[in-house]
Design a protein around this motif. Structure first.
Motif, mmCIF file in Angstrom:
data_model
loop_
_atom_site.group_PDB
_atom_site.id
_atom_site.type_symbol
_atom_site.label_atom_id
_atom_site.label_comp_id
_atom_site.label_asym_id
_atom_site.label_seq_id
_atom_site.Cartn_x
_atom_site.Cartn_y
_atom_site.Cartn_z
ATOM 1 N N ILE A 77 68.112 4.620 -17.498
ATOM 2 C CA ILE A 77 68.347 3.474 -16.610
ATOM 3 C C ILE A 77 69.611 3.689 -15.791
ATOM 4 C CG2 ILE A 77 68.859 0.995 -16.556
ATOM 5 C CD1 ILE A 77 67.128 0.687 -19.033
ATOM 6 N N VAL A 78 70.647 4.209 -16.414
ATOM 7 C CA VAL A 78 71.911 4.481 -15.711
ATOM 8 C C VAL A 78 71.679 5.434 -14.541
ATOM 9 C CG1 VAL A 78 74.087 5.726 -15.916
ATOM 10 C CG2 VAL A 78 73.507 3.984 -17.589
ATOM 11 N N LYS A 79 70.912 6.497 -14.784
ATOM 12 C CA LYS A 79 70.657 7.479 -13.727
ATOM 13 C C LYS A 79 69.897 6.851 -12.558
ATOM 14 C CE LYS A 79 70.694 11.676 -16.559
ATOM 15 N NZ LYS A 79 69.875 12.802 -17.080
ATOM 16 N N LYS A 80 68.958 5.980 -12.852
ATOM 17 C CA LYS A 80 68.195 5.327 -11.782
ATOM 18 C C LYS A 80 69.108 4.454 -10.930
ATOM 19 C CE LYS A 80 63.820 5.335 -14.333
ATOM 20 N NZ LYS A 80 62.816 4.512 -15.036
ATOM 21 N N HIS A 81 70.001 3.715 -11.578
ATOM 22 C CA HIS A 81 70.931 2.876 -10.825
ATOM 23 C C HIS A 81 71.929 3.726 -10.043
ATOM 24 C CE1 HIS A 81 70.232 -1.415 -11.968
ATOM 25 N NE2 HIS A 81 69.543 -0.838 -12.931
ATOM 26 N N ALA A 82 72.340 4.834 -10.622
ATOM 27 C CA ALA A 82 73.323 5.694 -9.958
ATOM 28 C C ALA A 82 72.760 6.303 -8.682
ATOM 29 C CB ALA A 82 73.773 6.805 -10.911
ATOM 30 N N THR A 83 71.463 6.607 -8.678
ATOM 31 C CA THR A 83 70.868 7.202 -7.472
ATOM 32 C C THR A 83 70.883 6.224 -6.309
ATOM 33 O OG1 THR A 83 68.653 6.512 -8.202
ATOM 34 C CG2 THR A 83 69.356 8.747 -8.781
ATOM 35 N N LEU A 84 70.926 4.939 -6.599
ATOM 36 C CA LEU A 84 70.970 3.945 -5.536
ATOM 37 C C LEU A 84 72.298 3.969 -4.778
ATOM 38 C CD1 LEU A 84 69.338 0.915 -7.399
ATOM 39 C CD2 LEU A 84 68.231 2.531 -5.839
ATOM 40 N N LEU A 85 73.329 4.541 -5.408
ATOM 41 C CA LEU A 85 74.647 4.605 -4.784
ATOM 42 C C LEU A 85 74.899 5.956 -4.131
ATOM 43 C CD1 LEU A 85 76.776 2.894 -7.576
ATOM 44 C CD2 LEU A 85 75.871 1.863 -5.488
ATOM 45 N N SER A 86 73.954 6.874 -4.280
ATOM 46 C CA SER A 86 74.150 8.221 -3.736
ATOM 47 C C SER A 86 73.946 8.232 -2.227
ATOM 48 C CB SER A 86 73.169 9.190 -4.385
ATOM 49 O OG SER A 86 73.380 9.230 -5.792
#
Length: 291
Positions: A282-291
């Motif tokens: 879940i963390v990785k999915k949210h982090a990609t939104l900020l990339s």
């Protein structure tokens, strides 16, 4: 539960030594000896043997009922264990830098507890140096830290966000040395403070004319938003709805934006836990939104 319960169950179902021995992958003499041993253990004859097959005795009927219940219960437990291995249970212990815990992590945790309601969450927040210490002390499974860290275990880069100078009046970095407005700073770990100091020294010949230091980054932000002075804030704290001017800090060499990294760290063994694996996804999915 031992195999004796299964032997009794199959003998009762087949009522025949030959058929029962085939199901149990035993020879008839071996099965007969096994039954004698079981009857000796119970102290009762369980089956009457005749040319027609096996007939349960009254004592045998009781033991057969017990054996059937024991076998069924074992199957139910196996099913529960299978379900347990597929579901996310247990407690997820997170140590997180305060700025992330306040501005980004809540949305991540909302998704986690929605998808895995049977899991529990324990959260520790603080400076990044304190997060690392929490991992060393075994107080958390994983940590989320800011800036550079010399962590030797598993280290996953999540995202980087730009640092901005924020003010109601100042519209360009060139105006900073001319203003009488105070520079509002918040207490943070040494690496963040050092990065700001290094940037300041590269761009300006002397320190800010007036300074205000507060304990929390949110206090710093609110003072800047309300026009008390200017502040340097990471993008993660800004929603875009603030009525302020935002100027990205840049490096003097190539005019690149000054950024701050966010990392997910922990020991390799912790990343193998089911609840940690689910959280990391879940963390990785949210982090990609900020990339």
């Amino acid at each position: 539960m031992s195999n004796e319960e299964m032997v009794i169950k199959i003998l009762a179902e087949e009522g025949n030594m030959r058929k029962a021995s085939e199901r149990l992958f035993l020879s008839q003499p071996a099965l007969s000896q096994r039954l004698q041993s079981i009857e000796k253990e119970w102290g009762q004859q369980l089956f009457v043997r005749s040319q027609k097959g096996l007939t349960p005795t009254p004592a045998g009927e009781l033991v057969i009922q017990y054996a059937n219940e024991a076998v069924q219960r074992k199957e139910e437990v196996f099913e529960q264990l299978h379900t347990l291995s597929e579901k996310v249970h247990g407690t997820l212990k997170i140590a997180c830098a305060s700025i992330i815990g306040q501005n980004w992590l809540p949305k991540v945790l909302k998704d986690f507890v929605t998808l895995y309601p049977e899991a529990k969450v324990q959260l520790i927040t603080g400076w990044s140096s304190e997060i690392v210490r929490s991992l060393y002390d075994g107080e958390a499974h994983i940590g989320i830290v800011r800036g550079q860290t010399d962590w030797k275990g598993t280290k996953i880069h999540l995202f980087k966000d730009t640092l901005y100078l924020v003010d109601k009046e100042i519209q360009s970095l060139d105006e900073v040395m001319e203003t009488e407005r105070p520079f509002i700073q918040f207490k943070s770990d040494s690496t963040y403070y050092e990065e700001i100091q290094q940037w300041w020294q590269k761009h300006f010949a002397y320190s800010p004319k007036r300074q205000i230091t507060v304990d929390q980054i949110e206090t710093c932000k609110q003072m800047a938003v309300n026009g008390i002075g200017y502040a340097i804030l990471p993008a993660i704290t800004l929603t875009g709805t603030e009525d302020v001017h935002t100027m990205p800090l840049t490096t003097s060499e190539h005019e690149l934006e000054l950024t701050r990294d966010t990392w997910l760290i922990g020991y390799e063994s912790s990343f193998q836990l089911r609840q940690v694996e689910a959280f990391v996804d879940i963390v990785k999915k949210h982090a990609t939104l900020l990339s």
